[in-house]
Design a protein around this motif. Structure first.
Motif, PDB file in Angstrom:
ATOM      1  N   ASP A  32      65.327  62.895  88.006  1.00 46.93           N
ATOM      2  CA  ASP A  32      66.020  63.124  86.739  1.00 46.93           C
ATOM      3  C   ASP A  32      66.602  61.815  86.207  1.00 46.93           C
ATOM      4  O   ASP A  32      66.504  61.513  85.012  1.00 46.93           O
ATOM      5  CB  ASP A  32      67.158  64.131  86.924  1.00 46.93           C
ATOM      6  CG  ASP A  32      66.667  65.560  87.088  1.00 46.93           C
ATOM      7  OD1 ASP A  32      65.503  65.835  86.718  1.00 46.93           O
ATOM      8  OD2 ASP A  32      67.441  66.391  87.600  1.00 46.93           O
ATOM      9  N   ASN A  89      64.725  70.697  81.636  1.00 45.82           N
ATOM     10  CA  ASN A  89      64.591  72.154  81.669  1.00 45.82           C
ATOM     11  C   ASN A  89      63.241  72.572  82.250  1.00 45.82           C
ATOM     12  O   ASN A  89      63.156  73.540  83.016  1.00 45.82           O
ATOM     13  CB  ASN A  89      64.754  72.731  80.265  1.00 45.82           C
ATOM     14  CG  ASN A  89      66.209  72.768  79.822  1.00 45.82           C
ATOM     15  OD1 ASN A  89      67.114  72.507  80.618  1.00 45.82           O
ATOM     16  ND2 ASN A  89      66.440  73.085  78.556  1.00 45.82           N
ATOM     17  N   ARG A  90      62.199  71.851  81.902  1.00 46.85           N
ATOM     18  CA  ARG A  90      60.873  72.189  82.422  1.00 46.85           C
ATOM     19  C   ARG A  90      60.811  71.963  83.931  1.00 46.85           C
ATOM     20  O   ARG A  90      60.263  72.795  84.676  1.00 46.85           O
ATOM     21  CB  ARG A  90      59.824  71.349  81.699  1.00 46.85           C
ATOM     22  CG  ARG A  90      58.391  71.733  82.045  1.00 46.85           C
ATOM     23  CD  ARG A  90      57.389  71.137  81.060  1.00 46.85           C
ATOM     24  NE  ARG A  90      57.475  69.683  81.002  1.00 46.85           N
ATOM     25  CZ  ARG A  90      57.915  68.990  79.940  1.00 46.85           C
ATOM     26  NH1 ARG A  90      58.332  69.641  78.849  1.00 46.85           N
ATOM     27  NH2 ARG A  90      57.943  67.676  79.961  1.00 46.85           N
ATOM     28  N   HIS A  92      63.239  72.052  86.108  1.00 51.08           N
ATOM     29  CA  HIS A  92      64.135  72.889  86.899  1.00 51.08           C
ATOM     30  C   HIS A  92      64.104  74.364  86.485  1.00 51.08           C
ATOM     31  O   HIS A  92      64.954  75.148  86.929  1.00 51.08           O
ATOM     32  CB  HIS A  92      65.556  72.333  86.817  1.00 51.08           C
ATOM     33  CG  HIS A  92      65.670  70.933  87.358  1.00 51.08           C
ATOM     34  ND1 HIS A  92      65.471  70.638  88.684  1.00 51.08           N
ATOM     35  CD2 HIS A  92      65.933  69.753  86.740  1.00 51.08           C
ATOM     36  CE1 HIS A  92      65.609  69.328  88.882  1.00 51.08           C
ATOM     37  NE2 HIS A  92      65.887  68.771  87.713  1.00 51.08           N
ATOM     38  N   GLY A  93      63.135  74.737  85.654  1.00 45.98           N
ATOM     39  CA  GLY A  93      62.963  76.139  85.292  1.00 45.98           C
ATOM     40  C   GLY A  93      64.159  76.746  84.607  1.00 45.98           C
ATOM     41  O   GLY A  93      64.556  77.881  84.916  1.00 45.98           O
ATOM     42  N   ARG A  94      64.750  76.011  83.693  1.00 50.59           N
ATOM     43  CA  ARG A  94      65.928  76.505  82.979  1.00 50.59           C
ATOM     44  C   ARG A  94      65.703  76.382  81.490  1.00 50.59           C
ATOM     45  O   ARG A  94      64.686  75.828  81.037  1.00 50.59           O
ATOM     46  CB  ARG A  94      67.196  75.731  83.390  1.00 50.59           C
ATOM     47  CG  ARG A  94      67.186  74.289  82.935  1.00 50.59           C
ATOM     48  CD  ARG A  94      68.411  73.502  83.385  1.00 50.59           C
ATOM     49  NE  ARG A  94      69.678  74.004  82.885  1.00 50.59           N
ATOM     50  CZ  ARG A  94      70.169  73.719  81.688  1.00 50.59           C
ATOM     51  NH1 ARG A  94      69.488  72.981  80.826  1.00 50.59           N
ATOM     52  NH2 ARG A  94      71.341  74.190  81.322  1.00 50.59           N
ATOM     53  N   SER A  95      66.658  76.881  80.709  1.00 51.67           N
ATOM     54  CA  SER A  95      66.603  76.764  79.263  1.00 51.67           C
ATOM     55  C   SER A  95      68.016  76.586  78.740  1.00 51.67           C
ATOM     56  O   SER A  95      68.993  76.759  79.467  1.00 51.67           O
ATOM     57  CB  SER A  95      65.957  78.007  78.630  1.00 51.67           C
ATOM     58  OG  SER A  95      66.726  79.160  78.929  1.00 51.67           O
ATOM     59  N   GLY A  96      68.117  76.227  77.480  1.00 52.47           N
ATOM     60  CA  GLY A  96      69.434  76.103  76.872  1.00 52.47           C
ATOM     61  C   GLY A  96      69.977  74.694  76.892  1.00 52.47           C
ATOM     62  O   GLY A  96      69.309  73.738  77.301  1.00 52.47           O
ATOM     63  N   LEU A  98      72.312  71.343  77.645  1.00 51.40           N
ATOM     64  CA  LEU A  98      72.730  70.595  78.830  1.00 51.40           C
ATOM     65  C   LEU A  98      74.010  69.822  78.563  1.00 51.40           C
ATOM     66  O   LEU A  98      74.754  69.512  79.493  1.00 51.40           O
ATOM     67  CB  LEU A  98      71.611  69.620  79.236  1.00 51.40           C
ATOM     68  CG  LEU A  98      71.774  68.819  80.518  1.00 51.40           C
ATOM     69  CD1 LEU A  98      71.844  69.743  81.729  1.00 51.40           C
ATOM     70  CD2 LEU A  98      70.615  67.833  80.681  1.00 51.40           C
TER      71      LEU A  98
END
Length: 236
Positions: A32, A89-90, A92-96, A98
């Motif tokens: 990251d 997000n891609r 770590h499989g998250r959305s929204g 940061l």
């Protein structure tokens, strides 16, 4: 209450701080961090912003930047946010979101650049006197232990000596000496106010140039406002 307008001046250094949403982490691993620095380098070049110093903390980033145009930092940070968050997000499989809202910033007078740079590389990075060992700040570049193509040394750094050895030794001495408590407090006050880090003469000179006050406003209600509220409400 309206948010205070941020002040950006072409050709002047700015200290920029961006924090994670709800004090959450913005970096989960070194990939990251490498991704963030890669995108930072891209958008800085595209926006014509010089990066003088940086430090990546777990939940925040500190940058020392000089833009060539008044809107360059805003454009750069918007582009950086979009690119980095999409990758984060891609991965770590998250959305929204940061980020904790918009980034914060303040101007830095030329005479305070080295103090601000030391703050970023020592205090903001959490590295203290061992700042040069951190792979996620610009300190190693300024100490000559690593070449960092992202960094454009500010002219205050060039003024430290005639040779790279002299400049690196002088800067190492500053880091080892540390920042006085009063200097740290002045930097943190500038971070809160979003105005200027510099002495009184620097502030007054910039106020004359801008035709506006750069003095921090006192916290709380203006004098007399409490009494006025009591009169308006009919209380004694």
């Amino acid at each position: 209450m309206a948010r205070p307008q941020r002040l950006f001046l072409p050709g002047h250094p700015h200290h920029v701080i961006q924090r994670g949403h709800n004090q959450g982490p913005i970096f989960l691993d070194d990939d990251d961090r490498r991704s963030y620095l890669h995108h930072l380098g891209e958008v800085a070049r595209e926006s014509r912003v010089a990066v003088h110093a940086y430090a990546l903390g777990d939940d925040r980033v500190h940058l020392l930047l000089t833009p060539q145009t008044a809107d360059a930092i805003s454009r750069m940070m918007q582009a950086l946010g979009r690119r980095y968050v999409a990758v984060f997000n891609r991965r770590h499989g998250r959305s929204g979101t940061l980020w904790a809202g918009r980034f914060a910033s303040h101007l830095v007078d030329e005479g305070a650049v080295l103090d601000c740079q030391c703050y970023i590389e020592m205090v903001a990075s959490g590295a203290g006197s061992e700042a040069g060992e951190s792979p996620w700040s610009s300190a190693a570049h300024h100490l000559g232990s690593r070449h960092d193509p992202l960094v454009t040394p500010h002219r205050a750094v060039w003024a430290l000596g005639n040779t790279p050895f002299e400049r690196e030794a002088a800067y190492r001495a500053r880091l080892e000496q540390g920042l006085p408590a009063a200097t740290r407090q002045a930097i943190e006050q500038a971070m809160r106010s979003g105005l200027l880090l510099g002495d009184e003469s620097a502030r007054r000179a910039l106020e004359r140039e801008l035709h506006r006050s750069l003095a921090p406003r006192p916290r709380g209600r203006p004098p007399g406002s409490v009494a006025k509220l009591r009169i308006d409400s009919g209380t004694n």
